[in-house]
Design a protein around this motif. Structure first.
Motif, mmCIF file in Angstrom:
data_model
loop_
_atom_site.group_PDB
_atom_site.id
_atom_site.type_symbol
_atom_site.label_atom_id
_atom_site.label_comp_id
_atom_site.label_asym_id
_atom_site.label_seq_id
_atom_site.Cartn_x
_atom_site.Cartn_y
_atom_site.Cartn_z
ATOM 1 N N ILE A 233 0.821 -1.025 -0.062
ATOM 2 C CA ILE A 233 0.064 0.035 0.104
ATOM 3 C C ILE A 233 0.921 1.268 0.015
ATOM 4 C CG2 ILE A 233 -0.247 0.110 2.590
ATOM 5 C CD1 ILE A 233 -3.177 0.888 2.058
ATOM 6 N N GLU A 234 0.579 2.214 -0.894
ATOM 7 C CA GLU A 234 1.425 3.358 -1.064
ATOM 8 C C GLU A 234 0.723 4.647 -0.992
ATOM 9 O OE1 GLU A 234 4.187 3.199 -4.287
ATOM 10 O OE2 GLU A 234 4.521 0.965 -4.169
ATOM 11 N N LEU A 235 1.468 5.648 -0.644
ATOM 12 C CA LEU A 235 0.637 6.800 -0.329
ATOM 13 C C LEU A 235 1.273 8.024 -1.274
ATOM 14 C CD1 LEU A 235 -1.685 8.118 1.614
ATOM 15 C CD2 LEU A 235 0.587 9.153 2.652
ATOM 16 N N LEU A 236 0.355 8.963 -1.917
ATOM 17 C CA LEU A 236 0.973 9.921 -2.763
ATOM 18 C C LEU A 236 0.144 11.254 -2.531
ATOM 19 C CD1 LEU A 236 3.044 11.121 -5.166
ATOM 20 C CD2 LEU A 236 0.959 10.440 -6.899
ATOM 21 N N GLY A 241 3.925 23.302 -1.827
ATOM 22 C CA GLY A 241 4.158 23.618 -0.540
ATOM 23 C C GLY A 241 4.556 22.459 0.359
ATOM 24 N N LEU A 242 4.332 21.272 -0.100
ATOM 25 C CA LEU A 242 4.577 20.054 0.862
ATOM 26 C C LEU A 242 6.014 19.900 1.046
ATOM 27 C CD1 LEU A 242 2.063 17.436 -0.797
ATOM 28 C CD2 LEU A 242 1.675 18.848 0.985
ATOM 29 N N THR A 243 6.296 19.333 2.273
ATOM 30 C CA THR A 243 7.586 19.124 2.503
ATOM 31 C C THR A 243 7.752 17.994 3.473
ATOM 32 O OG1 THR A 243 7.381 20.204 4.747
ATOM 33 C CG2 THR A 243 8.074 21.955 2.899
ATOM 34 N N MET A 244 9.101 17.612 3.700
ATOM 35 C CA MET A 244 9.135 16.399 4.431
ATOM 36 C C MET A 244 8.532 16.561 5.920
ATOM 37 S SD MET A 244 11.396 14.144 3.219
ATOM 38 C CE MET A 244 12.126 13.200 4.405
ATOM 39 N N ALA A 245 8.208 17.532 6.383
ATOM 40 C CA ALA A 245 7.385 17.747 7.739
ATOM 41 C C ALA A 245 6.094 17.156 7.511
ATOM 42 C CB ALA A 245 7.549 19.235 8.206
ATOM 43 N N ASP A 246 5.581 17.481 6.273
ATOM 44 C CA ASP A 246 4.150 16.924 6.335
ATOM 45 C C ASP A 246 4.384 15.639 5.907
ATOM 46 O OD1 ASP A 246 2.748 19.636 5.880
ATOM 47 O OD2 ASP A 246 4.148 19.918 4.142
ATOM 48 N N GLY A 315 9.672 9.468 0.962
ATOM 49 C CA GLY A 315 10.655 10.453 0.610
ATOM 50 C C GLY A 315 9.798 11.551 -0.309
ATOM 51 N N MET A 316 10.141 12.512 -0.603
ATOM 52 C CA MET A 316 9.912 13.573 -1.954
ATOM 53 C C MET A 316 9.951 13.236 -3.135
ATOM 54 S SD MET A 316 8.772 15.876 0.647
ATOM 55 C CE MET A 316 8.174 16.918 -0.401
ATOM 56 N N TYR A 332 4.741 22.616 -8.213
ATOM 57 C CA TYR A 332 4.093 21.616 -6.836
ATOM 58 C C TYR A 332 5.340 20.662 -6.345
ATOM 59 C CZ TYR A 332 -0.495 22.648 -9.039
ATOM 60 O OH TYR A 332 -1.617 23.104 -9.516
ATOM 61 N N SER A 333 5.118 20.092 -5.359
ATOM 62 C CA SER A 333 6.190 19.091 -4.692
ATOM 63 C C SER A 333 5.170 18.169 -4.203
ATOM 64 C CB SER A 333 6.901 19.785 -3.541
ATOM 65 O OG SER A 333 6.020 20.282 -2.657
#
Length: 372
Positions: A233-236, A241-246, A315-316, A332-333
């Motif tokens: 199961i994977e999430l995308l 403005g999305l970062t590693m903190a999110d 990861g990003m 976008y990120s």
């Protein structure tokens, strides 16, 4: 020409002597009485009433006798054969009655038993656990996305920044359905659910939040910790403005929802072609919560007294993957992570052998209970 032999005495024929006829009859009656079942009786019937039985052979001798001698010999043989057939019929009826009575006892069905005595079936824990993970992210606003298991090589590798000579493309890791042609991509059994992420980016406009569960294939041997067919199961998430903190906050919410509040997580640097930066995701052991580390008196089987459990990679999203899907990486990120359902189930329920999950034994699924 000689005259007929009218003085021929039939008792001089050995098989037609009265004592011989009685002996043949008595042997047949004894054989029928000794038969313990219908199979043995059938063998005795063939031996004493068949075409080569003693009485049948004696009956053939009558035809060679003079007319005045046939009646007496035929009467003796006929009475003997009649007694044999009568005894055979009686013994057969007796054995059939015994068989029917035995069947009634051995194959009896008690129709008065409660109808619900048969235990209800249970859904497979892999299915229920995967749906539970989906529910965690659907509650956060994510959408469940699915894709084909037989996938184009471009979706499975090229769009995810796998180089043409990447080891994962080799036959040792991937099931190839068809090799690449000059103008067409090859066809493979997908090695991860990441192609669903690529298809989602192509089909949807950002912002994009999807969770991708499904079955994947790799050329692994089936053993206690590996299987050639398993579930991921994977999430995308793709947005501005999305970062590693999110990413870390989303992961912690999932861990708390599935394993309990208060568990910490950590990210260890790693490399994946489709994310940059990339990391391995670990969570604090939910059994010992790190107390078994350096404590030989309180060992932990779940984390092997290391205090951490590896969940999967994250990861990003690599800008090259965004470009391949037609998304502007300057605007976008995104972040992504994934893990294996089988390994997660082993951690969560202390399953020791992955083969138990695929053998279809209800004794494995039933203890997990019936979940709708």
């Amino acid at each position: 020409m000689s005259a007929p032999n009218k003085s021929y005495d039939p008792v001089e024929v050995e098989a037609l002597k009265p004592e011989e006829i009685e002996r043949m009859r008595d042997e047949a009656l004894a054989a029928f009485a000794a038969a313990g079942d219908l199979d043995e009786l059938a063998q005795a019937k063939t031996a004493h009433t068949g075409g080569t039985s003693p009485l049948a052979l004696a009956n053939r001798e009558i035809g060679a006798l003079p007319p005045q001698a046939k009646a007496d010999a035929g009467k003796r043989v006929g009475m003997a054969r009649g007694a044999v057939n009568k005894a055979l019929a009686a013994r057969q009826a007796e054995l059939e009655a015994e068989r029917d009575a035995r069947v009634l006892v051995e194959e009896a069905v008690d129709v008065t038993l409660p109808y619900d005595r048969v235990p209800a079936g249970a859904r497979h824990p892999l299915t229920t656990f995967m749906e539970r993970v989906e529910d965690v992210f659907v509650a956060m606003g994510y959408e469940v996305a699915e894709g084909p298991e037989v996938e184009a090589e471009w979706f499975n590798f090229d769009a995810l920044n796998f180089e043409p000579d990447h080891p994962a493309r080799a036959m040792q890791d991937t099931f190839f359905v068809a090799g690449p042609k000059k103008t067409e991509s090859g066809v493979v059994l997908r090695t991860h659910t990441s192609p669903v992420q690529v298809r989602s980016m192509l089909d949807r406009e950002p912002p994009l939040y999807v969770v991708c569960p499904g079955r994947v294939y790799r050329t692994d041997e089936l053993d206690a910790t590996h299987t050639p067919v398993f579930h991921q199961i994977e999430l995308l998430a793709i947005d501005e403005g999305l970062t590693m903190a999110d990413l870390k906050g989303t992961i912690e919410h999932m861990v708390h929802s599935l394993f309990g509040e208060g568990l910490t997580t950590r990210l260890r640097p790693n490399y994946f072609p489709f994310t940059e930066p990339s990391a391995e995701l670990d969570m604090q052991c939910y059994v010992c919560r790190g107390e078994s580390v350096g404590n030989p008196e309180r060992p932990c089987r779940t984390c092997s007294s290391e205090g951490w459990i590896e969940l999967g990679g994250c990861g990003m999203v690599n800008p090259r993957v965004l470009v391949a899907a037609g998304i502007d990486p300057e605007r976008y990120s995104g972040f992504a992570f994934g893990f294996g359902i089988e390994r997660m189930l082993m951690f969560r329920h202390n399953v020791e052998d992955m083969r138990d999950m695929v053998e279809g034994d209800v004794r494995f699924t039933r203890p997990f209970g019936m979940e709708i």
